[in-house]
Design a protein around this motif. Structure first.
Motif, PDB file in Angstrom:
ATOM      1  N   GLY A  89    -119.694  16.058  26.490  1.00  0.00           N
ATOM      2  CA  GLY A  89    -118.897  15.496  25.855  1.00  0.00           C
ATOM      3  C   GLY A  89    -117.787  16.175  25.322  1.00  0.00           C
ATOM      4  O   GLY A  89    -117.480  15.953  24.201  1.00  0.00           O
ATOM      5  N   ARG A  90    -116.976  16.880  25.997  1.00  0.00           N
ATOM      6  CA  ARG A  90    -115.888  17.664  25.191  1.00  0.00           C
ATOM      7  C   ARG A  90    -114.683  17.568  26.051  1.00  0.00           C
ATOM      8  O   ARG A  90    -113.670  18.309  25.947  1.00  0.00           O
ATOM      9  CB  ARG A  90    -116.311  19.193  25.397  1.00  0.00           C
ATOM     10  CG  ARG A  90    -117.660  19.410  24.415  1.00  0.00           C
ATOM     11  CD  ARG A  90    -117.852  20.839  24.286  1.00  0.00           C
ATOM     12  NE  ARG A  90    -116.818  21.734  23.592  1.00  0.00           N
ATOM     13  CZ  ARG A  90    -116.938  22.771  23.544  1.00  0.00           C
ATOM     14  NH1 ARG A  90    -117.950  23.704  23.840  1.00  0.00           N
ATOM     15  NH2 ARG A  90    -115.519  23.628  23.021  1.00  0.00           N
ATOM     16  N   GLN A  91    -114.609  16.326  26.738  1.00  0.00           N
ATOM     17  CA  GLN A  91    -113.265  16.155  27.595  1.00  0.00           C
ATOM     18  C   GLN A  91    -112.056  16.041  26.774  1.00  0.00           C
ATOM     19  O   GLN A  91    -110.716  16.570  26.906  1.00  0.00           O
ATOM     20  CB  GLN A  91    -113.568  15.253  28.595  1.00  0.00           C
ATOM     21  CG  GLN A  91    -114.436  15.447  29.492  1.00  0.00           C
ATOM     22  CD  GLN A  91    -114.585  13.991  30.426  1.00  0.00           C
ATOM     23  OE1 GLN A  91    -113.927  13.816  31.306  1.00  0.00           O
ATOM     24  NE2 GLN A  91    -115.753  13.252  30.334  1.00  0.00           N
ATOM     25  N   SER A  92    -112.193  15.494  25.646  1.00  0.00           N
ATOM     26  CA  SER A  92    -111.082  15.081  24.565  1.00  0.00           C
ATOM     27  C   SER A  92    -110.310  16.432  24.183  1.00  0.00           C
ATOM     28  O   SER A  92    -109.363  16.381  23.703  1.00  0.00           O
ATOM     29  CB  SER A  92    -111.550  14.228  23.443  1.00  0.00           C
ATOM     30  OG  SER A  92    -112.263  13.105  23.734  1.00  0.00           O
ATOM     31  N   GLU A  93    -111.164  17.523  23.975  1.00  0.00           N
ATOM     32  CA  GLU A  93    -110.440  18.572  23.555  1.00  0.00           C
ATOM     33  C   GLU A  93    -109.197  19.135  24.325  1.00  0.00           C
ATOM     34  O   GLU A  93    -108.380  19.698  23.698  1.00  0.00           O
ATOM     35  CB  GLU A  93    -111.596  19.700  23.553  1.00  0.00           C
ATOM     36  CG  GLU A  93    -112.741  19.450  22.403  1.00  0.00           C
ATOM     37  CD  GLU A  93    -113.722  20.641  22.245  1.00  0.00           C
ATOM     38  OE1 GLU A  93    -113.405  21.873  22.660  1.00  0.00           O
ATOM     39  OE2 GLU A  93    -115.152  20.031  22.390  1.00  0.00           O
ATOM     40  N   SER A  94    -109.325  18.949  25.625  1.00  0.00           N
ATOM     41  CA  SER A  94    -108.332  18.888  26.567  1.00  0.00           C
ATOM     42  C   SER A  94    -107.303  17.960  27.023  1.00  0.00           C
ATOM     43  O   SER A  94    -106.174  17.841  27.357  1.00  0.00           O
ATOM     44  CB  SER A  94    -108.867  19.925  27.650  1.00  0.00           C
ATOM     45  OG  SER A  94    -109.827  19.215  28.343  1.00  0.00           O
TER      46      SER A  94
END
Length: 752
Positions: A89-94
């Motif tokens: 759940g770390r797609q928003s970081e990029s």
């Protein structure tokens, strides 16, 4: 009046945005990390064969995992990182705030603190493997300073628990993002009744849903074919296994991992995982498919406010909801911002939406330690008893299995995570979570599941269809099982195809089984075209379509319903059927029929069938200059870049592909379509890794991978398998060390 503006703030914001979006350097390791990595790397050998495929040898299983992660990173680090960015759940970081809801969905399960705790209580052997997973990737980043991770600058062992199964569409992706957004965009404490918010959220967010083909039978299938043949049905008296996953191209790498602790497995590995997902060892092989098991349930919860907390009803009890705070960092044009959510949980699972004044929770299999254990240890199972013992972990949720071994055993094994439920309830719809009648009562055992183990027919298969035809007359009886074990309503076209090919043969070989896997018959058209011919024959003599469609109808009547590069009829039929099925999709769904059956049963409007043919001919004429365009001029394989979201170009080199989409019943699948600025159709899914395996005193195998093993466009292995892939020409697999040594391109240790 012309107004001047100061462009510098906007320019500065743009520069900062680009800086944030740009990949970053990997985290600098400590001296002790480097020393540990270098010491372990000395005991690992990687041999690249002449196809660029990695054969990894180590003293321990952990060495093999270290080496396989390093080798995979060499081939395509971007795909490894992407898988874990999604799983964690770390797609928003990029990607920015557009990915927040996908990240929140993932974080409902893949909570870093929970995964770290799960890692600490994992069995010692699994900890060693997870340590090796992280060390192999971090050592790759340390020795490849030019590689800039997008998000994950250092891999940690616990991260392996976020991605444990290997399927292309995980269970978590079944949670509706629109409903999730509608719920958590509002404050439940303020909006106890928010059906209007739910509706607004649903209309405002039309996210793509990653549903399996069984839920939308007329969509491009995303599953797989698996076939197991018993010795009595083979020429050599040896078991055979056909491995044919239908995924997006390049979704997995092909490799071998071996150790002196009994590991020696070969096959397809989902990028970044620690186990062979589809493959074989010297004594046994396994192939996974998907079908319609109902093992993900939605519960209607009855919420109530109790002081500062929320409760939910279960029987006569009001139980406090558990809460957790999740903070999602996301990229903006001026840096990184955060969005924080308070998320709610009941005994069934997380709250993921709202229906009227009820809250929706979802229950699905989430047992990462056992799931990773099962996925890994089955690769070391050497016989049926050992394989079934591993399945007692009951974490193989979305997968069916086709199995074969050197002892002569074959099996179709249905999904082995199925909660035992009250069969009088309709579990395809949300059930009342406050009613104890909806409580699970454990899991179905292997003996309670519709399996076909050593069927009398001598063969077993699955093509994303129900288990009721998995072994012909030897298949499980539908009436003996609860309805929720399988919710498929009809036989898939590939099921009809397999049932035509497999019975009545006692002389299968590796070659003839491969030929069966590439058999060119398209049963959907054999079912549907007679209704088109009937509609045409009923036209009045004065109808102008009798003349305008005469030639296309003549071509289709003369067709044997088989694909080929030269076939004009395949082109006309595919272009016609896409339009005809789109016209009747709603009516077919309402009638609980597949689109094929709806048309074949004479339910479709004859005029609409003819209109669809006119539209198909017009489209072929417009796009290709004449409607008599051979299928191979349309259906193409092209690989121009390593991008996960590929682009295509009609002016660049491409290869004709004869086989069509699995949608039409082709066992060999090529999911192709036109893309922006193209007229030709380019395939991105379907056959990806294909293998046929024979088990005897030794194991023999042949295989092919879409395109090539490497994700680097300048590598000779970027497209060196493309031509053979398009022809279905499987190459020899080098399993034994003697064969590997005889076909070696490079020998090295990680870090060299």
């Amino acid at each position: 009046m012309h107004r001047t503006t100061n462009k510098w703030p906007a320019l500065a914001a743009l520069i900062l945005s680009l800086a944030v979006a740009t990949a970053v350097r990997a985290q600098e390791p400590s001296a002790s990390d480097i020393a540990r990595w270098e010491s372990q790397a000395k005991g690992i050998t990687i041999i690249r064969d002449t196809w660029g495929i990695a054969h990894v040898y180590g003293k321990t299983d952990a060495d093999a995992v270290f080496g396989m992660e390093y080798a995979q990173a060499e081939d395509d680090f971007n795909r490894i990182e992407t898988n874990y960015v999604v799983a964690l759940g770390r797609q928003s970081e990029s990607e920015g705030d557009s990915a927040i809801w996908r990240d929140l969905r993932a974080r409902l399960y893949a909570d870093p603190d929970s995964l770290k705790a799960a890692y600490k209580r994992s069995p010692a052997f699994l900890k060693k493997l997870m340590d090796a997973f992280a060390d192999g990737l971090n050592y790759y980043l340390y020795t490849h300073k030019d590689v800039r991770p997008r998000t994950i600058t250092r891999f940690e062992p616990w991260m392996a628990l976020s991605f444990t199964e290997g399927s292309i569409g995980g269970d978590i992706e079944k949670i509706d993002l629109a409903k999730l957004k509608a719920f958590y965009n509002s404050d439940p404490a303020v909006a106890a009744k928010a059906s209007s918010i739910e509706a607004a959220g649903a209309s405002a967010l039309r996210e793509s849903r990653e549903d399996l083909a069984v839920e939308s039978p007329d969509a491009e299938p995303r599953g797989s074919n698996g076939i197991a043949i018993a010795p009595k049905n083979t020429l050599n008296g040896h078991s055979l296994l056909y491995i044919n996953p239908h995924t997006s191209h390049y979704f997995r790498s092909e490799l071998q991992m071996s150790s002196e602790e009994g590991l020696n497995a070969y096959g397809a590995v989902t990028w970044g995982q620690i186990f062979i997902y589809q493959g074989f060892n010297e004594r046994a092989g396994w192939m996974h498919t998907t079908s319609g098991v109902d093992n993900i349930d939605t519960f209607l919860e009855t919420p109530a406010r109790s002081g500062t907390r929320w409760t939910y009803r279960h029987g006569a009890r009001a139980i406090p909801m558990r809460t957790r705070t999740i903070t999602i960092p996301y990229r903006t044009t001026v840096g990184v911002s955060n969005r924080t959510f308070t998320v709610y949980f009941t005994r069934h699972g997380p709250i993921v939406g709202r229906q009227g004044d009820k809250w929706l929770s979802v229950s699905l299999m989430w047992n990462p330690v056992n799931a990773l254990t099962q996925s890994y240890t089955r690769t070391k199972a050497h016989n049926l008893a050992e394989y079934l013992k591993v399945m007692e972990l009951h974490t193989n949720s979305s997968n069916n299995t086709l199995y074969a071994d050197a002892d002569g055993n074959i099996a179709y094994l249905h999904s082995n995570y199925i909660p035992r439920r009250d069969n009088s309830l309709d579990w395809t719809k949300p059930v009342d979570g406050s009613d104890p009648k909806t409580d699970y009562k454990g899991l179905l055992s292997l003996s309670e599941t519709p399996n076909a183990i050593n069927p009398a027919s001598g063969w077993a298969y699955n093509a994303n269809n129900w288990p009721w035809s998995a072994a012909g007359a030897s298949s499980p009886e539908r009436s003996a099982y609860p309805t929720y074990v399988e919710r498929g309503l009809w036989e898939m076209p590939r099921g009809y195809h397999a049932l035509k090919l497999l019975p009545g043969h006692s002389d299968f070989t590796m070659s003839s089984l491969t030929e069966a896997g590439y058999d060119s018959w398209l049963p959907s058209f054999a079912m549907m075209l007679p209704q088109l011919f009937k509609a045409y024959d009923a036209l009045a003599a004065s109808d102008e379509r009798r003349a305008s469609l005469a030639k296309p109808i003549e071509v289709l009547r003369a067709w044997d319903n088989r694909w080929s590069v030269q076939s004009v009829a395949t082109s006309v039929a595919v272009f016609w059927a896409e339009r005809a099925l789109a016209h009747d999709s709603a009516a077919a769904t309402a009638a609980k029929l597949s689109g094929d059956d709806y048309i074949a049963n004479g339910r479709a409007d004859p005029d609409a069938l003819l209109q669809s043919l006119t539209a198909a001919v017009d489209r072929l004429q417009k796009d290709f200059g004449h409607w008599q365009t051979p299928w191979g001029d349309i259906n193409r394989f092209q690989r121009l870049s390593p991008s996960i979201q590929p682009k295509f170009d009609d002016s660049k080199y491409s290869i004709p592909v004869p086989f069509a989409s699995a949608r039409w019943g082709s066992l060999a699948s090529f999911g192709a379509k036109a893309y922006p600025n193209t007229k030709k159709w380019y395939g991105t899914s379907g056959n990806s890794f294909v293998a046929v395996v024979e088990f005897g005193d030794s194991v023999r195998a042949r295989a092919i991978t879409a395109g090539g093993e490497s994700g680097h466009v300048d590598s000779p292995h970027f497209t060196d398998q493309a031509a053979a892939f398009a022809m279905g020409a499987l190459r020899e697999v080098y399993f034994y060390r003697k064969a590997v040594d005889a076909h070696t391109e490079r020998v090295y240790k990680p870090g060299q």
